[in-house]
Design a protein around this motif. Sequence first.
Motif, short mmCIF file in Angstrom:
data_model
loop_
_atom_site.label_atom_id
_atom_site.label_comp_id
_atom_site.label_asym_id
_atom_site.label_seq_id
_atom_site.Cartn_x
_atom_site.Cartn_y
_atom_site.Cartn_z
N ALA A 212 -102.10 -17.26 1.16
CA ALA A 212 -101.07 -16.25 0.97
C ALA A 212 -100.27 -16.16 2.26
O ALA A 212 -100.74 -16.59 3.33
CB ALA A 212 -101.67 -14.89 0.61
N GLN A 225 -96.68 -12.60 -0.19
CA GLN A 225 -96.17 -13.51 -1.22
C GLN A 225 -97.04 -14.76 -1.26
O GLN A 225 -97.93 -14.95 -0.43
CB GLN A 225 -94.74 -13.92 -0.89
CG GLN A 225 -94.66 -14.76 0.40
CD GLN A 225 -93.27 -15.28 0.69
OE1 GLN A 225 -92.28 -14.59 0.50
NE2 GLN A 225 -93.20 -16.51 1.19
N VAL A 227 -99.42 -15.86 -3.13
CA VAL A 227 -100.88 -15.78 -3.34
C VAL A 227 -101.28 -16.87 -4.33
O VAL A 227 -100.73 -16.98 -5.42
CB VAL A 227 -101.27 -14.39 -3.86
CG1 VAL A 227 -102.77 -14.31 -4.06
CG2 VAL A 227 -100.78 -13.30 -2.89
N MET A 243 -107.45 -11.53 -0.49
CA MET A 243 -106.38 -10.54 -0.39
C MET A 243 -106.74 -9.42 0.58
O MET A 243 -105.88 -8.94 1.34
CB MET A 243 -106.07 -9.96 -1.77
CG MET A 243 -105.19 -10.85 -2.62
SD MET A 243 -103.57 -11.21 -1.88
CE MET A 243 -102.88 -9.55 -1.73
#
Length: 289
Positions: A212, A225, A227, A243
């Motif tokens: 990511a 953005q 990912v 994440m």
Amino acid sequence: MRAPHVLTQTTSRVLEPSDLDAALAVLDREPVANAFVTSRVQIAGLDPWRLGGEMWGWYEDGMLTSLCYAGANLVPICATPRAVRAFADRARRAGRRCSSIVGPAKSTADLWRLLEPQWGPAREVRRHQPLMVADRLPEAETVAPDPYLRRVRKDEMEKIMPACVAMFTEEVGVSPLAGDGGLLYQARVAELVGSGRAFARFDADGKVVFKAEIGAATDRACQIQGVWVAPEYRGTGLAAPGMAAVLRYALADVAPVASLYVNDFNTAARRTYQRVGFQEVGAFMSVLF
């Protein structure tokens, strides 16, 4: 320095470098939604060559109230209904030079409704893309950040590029290597790697299994953005810890709020972001050509 324009009527025009402070004041009204354009303007100003496009302004009673970025993307910003009509008129006269229209769902939908008769049909219209934000890390017992995710090094471009191309092609539906052979896309990836805003987890063979980027950054908000989980690793539980790790970097090093937007039909991704603590605060819309 030339004095800024003083306008008393309701009108639109192309902004000039002297309009920078007024433009930033408009952008600052919605720092999360406008992070992408704000980050570009803070770096490049309003000179079209440096900015990569024109910034259109809409004035009411002499005050700048709405903007529209017209570059590779057409992006309405804090756009009122009257501003949208003015921006659509200007876009029609100029002809389509963008690869997408993207922005807050309401103003983007209104803009596309006015442009579709001349610019349509679009390759794809994504009418509802939830805008999500997080300003804190999830509790460790909920999702612990992946300890193996790290910043991508400058000497790892050959490793990260295939993953970036795969993500872009899967997400947008066309390869970023088309046209110029990928020179612009590779330069953008290199820019993110060089600025320390590209992150990945690699397997034992050096292949990217999760990645990511923090694609836009201001002092008030940043946007995550790109990912992507390698297909063979999907469903193995890498996404949420990955994440969480990217979010940790974002909040510690970049901005107090991290955002992203996601396709409404990508239910797996939306569940992952919710697990990590992202909350829906609005919606974007994208028109892809």
